[in-house]
Design a protein around this motif. Structure first.
Motif, PDB file in Angstrom:
ATOM      1  N   GLU A 220       0.846  -1.180   0.000  1.00  0.00           N
ATOM      2  CA  GLU A 220       0.000   0.000   0.000  1.00  0.00           C
ATOM      3  C   GLU A 220       0.890   1.240   0.000  1.00  0.00           C
ATOM      4  N   ALA A 221       0.284   2.418   0.080  1.00  0.00           N
ATOM      5  CA  ALA A 221       1.006   3.700   0.111  1.00  0.00           C
ATOM      6  C   ALA A 221       1.949   3.872  -1.082  1.00  0.00           C
ATOM      7  N   PRO A 222       1.461   3.704  -2.317  1.00  0.00           N
ATOM      8  CA  PRO A 222       2.348   3.815  -3.471  1.00  0.00           C
ATOM      9  C   PRO A 222       2.789   5.256  -3.731  1.00  0.00           C
ATOM     10  N   ALA A 223       4.036   5.413  -4.154  1.00  0.00           N
ATOM     11  CA  ALA A 223       4.581   6.711  -4.562  1.00  0.00           C
ATOM     12  C   ALA A 223       5.466   6.469  -5.770  1.00  0.00           C
ATOM     13  N   ALA A 224       5.160   7.130  -6.887  1.00  0.00           N
ATOM     14  CA  ALA A 224       5.891   6.901  -8.134  1.00  0.00           C
ATOM     15  C   ALA A 224       6.647   8.156  -8.555  1.00  0.00           C
ATOM     16  N   PHE A 225       7.784   7.952  -9.212  1.00  0.00           N
ATOM     17  CA  PHE A 225       8.574   9.054  -9.737  1.00  0.00           C
ATOM     18  C   PHE A 225       9.511   8.515 -10.802  1.00  0.00           C
ATOM     19  N   LYS A 226      10.172   9.432 -11.508  1.00  0.00           N
ATOM     20  CA  LYS A 226      11.097   9.059 -12.568  1.00  0.00           C
ATOM     21  C   LYS A 226      12.470   9.588 -12.208  1.00  0.00           C
ATOM     22  N   LEU A 227      13.485   8.708 -12.279  1.00  0.00           N
ATOM     23  CA  LEU A 227      14.835   9.074 -11.883  1.00  0.00           C
ATOM     24  C   LEU A 227      15.824   8.181 -12.620  1.00  0.00           C
ATOM     25  N   GLY A 228      16.863   8.794 -13.159  1.00  0.00           N
ATOM     26  CA  GLY A 228      17.893   8.014 -13.835  1.00  0.00           C
ATOM     27  C   GLY A 228      17.399   7.264 -15.045  1.00  0.00           C
ATOM     28  N   GLY A 229      16.397   7.840 -15.734  1.00  0.00           N
ATOM     29  CA  GLY A 229      15.875   7.213 -16.931  1.00  0.00           C
ATOM     30  C   GLY A 229      14.935   6.058 -16.680  1.00  0.00           C
ATOM     31  N   ARG A 230      14.597   5.774 -15.418  1.00  0.00           N
ATOM     32  CA  ARG A 230      13.682   4.681 -15.096  1.00  0.00           C
ATOM     33  C   ARG A 230      12.540   5.190 -14.229  1.00  0.00           C
ATOM     34  N   TYR A 231      11.478   4.407 -14.200  1.00  0.00           N
ATOM     35  CA  TYR A 231      10.329   4.694 -13.359  1.00  0.00           C
ATOM     36  C   TYR A 231      10.459   3.881 -12.075  1.00  0.00           C
ATOM     37  N   TRP A 232      10.161   4.529 -10.962  1.00  0.00           N
ATOM     38  CA  TRP A 232      10.292   3.896  -9.659  1.00  0.00           C
ATOM     39  C   TRP A 232       8.967   3.993  -8.923  1.00  0.00           C
ATOM     40  N   MET A 233       8.690   2.989  -8.114  1.00  0.00           N
ATOM     41  CA  MET A 233       7.502   3.017  -7.285  1.00  0.00           C
ATOM     42  C   MET A 233       7.830   2.453  -5.905  1.00  0.00           C
ATOM     43  N   LEU A 234       7.460   3.224  -4.891  1.00  0.00           N
ATOM     44  CA  LEU A 234       7.665   2.825  -3.499  1.00  0.00           C
ATOM     45  C   LEU A 234       6.369   2.242  -2.945  1.00  0.00           C
ATOM     46  N   PHE A 235       6.493   1.262  -2.065  1.00  0.00           N
ATOM     47  CA  PHE A 235       5.340   0.664  -1.401  1.00  0.00           C
ATOM     48  C   PHE A 235       5.673   0.388   0.056  1.00  0.00           C
ATOM     49  N   SER A 236       4.628   0.444   0.873  1.00  0.00           N
ATOM     50  CA  SER A 236       4.695   0.025   2.263  1.00  0.00           C
ATOM     51  C   SER A 236       3.996  -1.315   2.402  1.00  0.00           C
TER      52      SER A 236
END
Length: 460
Positions: A220-236
């Motif tokens: 849960e608690a997803p957070a997405a962003f783009k960094l270093g040419g890739r897409y990232w997503m954080l989860f709890s």
């Protein structure tokens, strides 16, 4: 400070339009006196706004417009978990916050009315319509009736009009923990728990396509962003109000394929005792650094004691890292910087309800340090002018301050707002509470004690 923030927030983060650096110290005028103020992002303590009240905006996001950062979040109470409204604050530097308004108050009835939950508010400006769209999780008090809902507004900090549930293929999206992401081309995405990803319609008012499904089962608690040419997503992980070791995934596009990358903070740190929330870039003297935004929840006294954990992220050899926790750091230099002050030894530790310690000081700002752990609980901390009694003597009203931490932490527990230089007394009173709660399965979380430990007072 960060650079001026542009009106566009692409890739789920705010992109500074111009990298301008302001002086690390500025003069702040309050009560007719000029004071030097240290401009630091201090994690794990309550922040105070221009009114002297705690910044009360949790589970939200930051949007940039016209050189200001706008912080949206849940406006919590100290008594119970219910929807009391979504708040908006603005800041030129991520340190000094001005209360704008409750941009979406409790509605008279319906999905955001009395007896409902309102959480995880996110805002994006739709490039095709120019309107601001707010996304949120609505639920009943037992978390058994989830909906993703939305509201709209013509201005970033105006009164948002609640429109109802978001739909996909004509049906309400009955999920929770919305996150949002805006790609470089303006395409908007809605993220929800378990790792489902929806591409939004051109006007952002409905979900047009599901482009990811179950990429983070149990998350849960997803957070997405783009960094270093890739897409990232954080989860709890799901541990109710308690924190856990959050993790991340990465992909070449929002459509995937998503690859599990493991923990991004040191194992056992419980993600610096926080839960993932949002990521924005901060332009510092040493270049742009992505800043992790996390909530340090504090049930039940969320309005006073729930705090923020804002830390720097980096990518090293293709892996995302929050390598080191900085209790305080400068958004100008991008470096760790301690709170400056004269140290007074206190040595107070107690779990007896009503027991207190009072410490006189002369200065304009104070910080309390001490150990927080699983035996910790709440104190009420306030500041009054020396030599005076009664409510009129209070210059900082008492708030709940937490000494509970799932992963033991020694650091700042309280940092006061800036005050005119004078003689004051800070008081710390043990509440004797043992904060605890259960999730929907009945599993208990929270403290196993009611201790408050104050080691030092730092006086500016």
């Amino acid at each position: 400070m960060i650079g001026s923030i542009s009106e566009q927030c692409l890739s789920g983060v705010c992109r500074p339009a111009v990298s301008t650096v302001l002086p690390e110290r500025r003069l702040c005028v309050q009560g007719g006196e000029a004071m030097s103020q240290q401009s630091l992002i201090i994690s794990g303590v309550s922040w105070f706004d221009d009114r002297g009240r705690t910044v009360n905006a949790h589970g939200g996001c930051i949007v940039g417009e016209n050189g200001l950062c706008y912080l949206f979040g849940e406006y919590k109470t100290d008594e119970e978990n219910r929807f009391a409204g979504f708040s908006c604050y603005s800041s030129p530097d991520l340190v000094h916050w001005t209360f704008r308004r409750i941009v979406l108050p409790q509605q008279a009835d319906g999905l955001m009315g009395p007896g409902r939950i309102g959480e995880r508010v996110k805002v994006m400006r739709c490039p095709t319509t120019g309107r601001y769209v707010m996304f949120m999780h609505s639920d009943d008090l037992g978390y058994r009736d989830p909906r993703i809902c939305y509201a709209v507004c013509d201005t970033i900090d105006g009164d948002y009009e609640f429109r109802g549930p978001m739909t996909f293929r004509g049906e309400p999206i009955r999920r929770w923990d919305p996150g949002v992401f805006q790609d470089d081309d303006g395409t908007g995405y809605l993220l929800v728990h378990e790792g489902d990803i929806y591409r939004l319609s051109d006007d952002y008012l409905s979900a047009a396509e599901q482009v990811g499904e179950g990429i983070a089962l149990g998350g849960e608690a997803p957070a997405a962003f783009k960094l270093g040419g890739r897409y990232w997503m954080l989860f709890s992980n799901k541990t109710s109000w308690d924190c856990n070791d959050n993790y991340c995934l990465s992909a070449p596009s929002m459509r995937g394929p998503w690859t599990y990358q493991g923990l991004f903070a040191p194992e056992g740190s419980m993600t610096c005792n926080s839960q993932s929330l949002f990521v924005i870039p901060v332009h510092t003297d040493r270049g742009m650094v992505p800043m992790y935004m996390g909530d340090r929840w504090s049930f039940p006294h969320q309005a006073s004691a729930a705090t923020y954990v804002w830390q720097q992220l980096s990518v090293n050899q293709g892996r995302l890292r929050l390598a080191e926790y900085w209790p305080a750091w400068s958004p100008v230099s991008g470096k760790e910087e301690p709170f400056e002050g004269r140290r007074i030894d206190v040595g107070f530790r107690s779990d007896r309800a009503g027991e207190s310690v009072t410490i006189p000081f002369h200065g304009s700002r104070v910080a309390l340090t001490g150990r927080a752990d699983q035996w910790g609980s709440y104190a009420r901390v306030g500041i009054r002018r020396a030599g005076m009694g009664g409510e009129s003597a209070m210059v900082v009203n008492p708030i709940f301050v937490s000494w509970y931490a799932k992963s033991p932490d020694f650091g700042y527990r309280y940092v006061s707002p800036e005050l005119p230089e004078d003689d004051y007394i800070v008081s710390i009173t043990v509440t004797g509470e043992m904060p605890g709660w259960t999730d929907k399965t009945g599993q208990r979380f929270g403290s196993v004690g009611s201790f408050v430990a104050v080691d030092h007072l730092l006086v500016m």
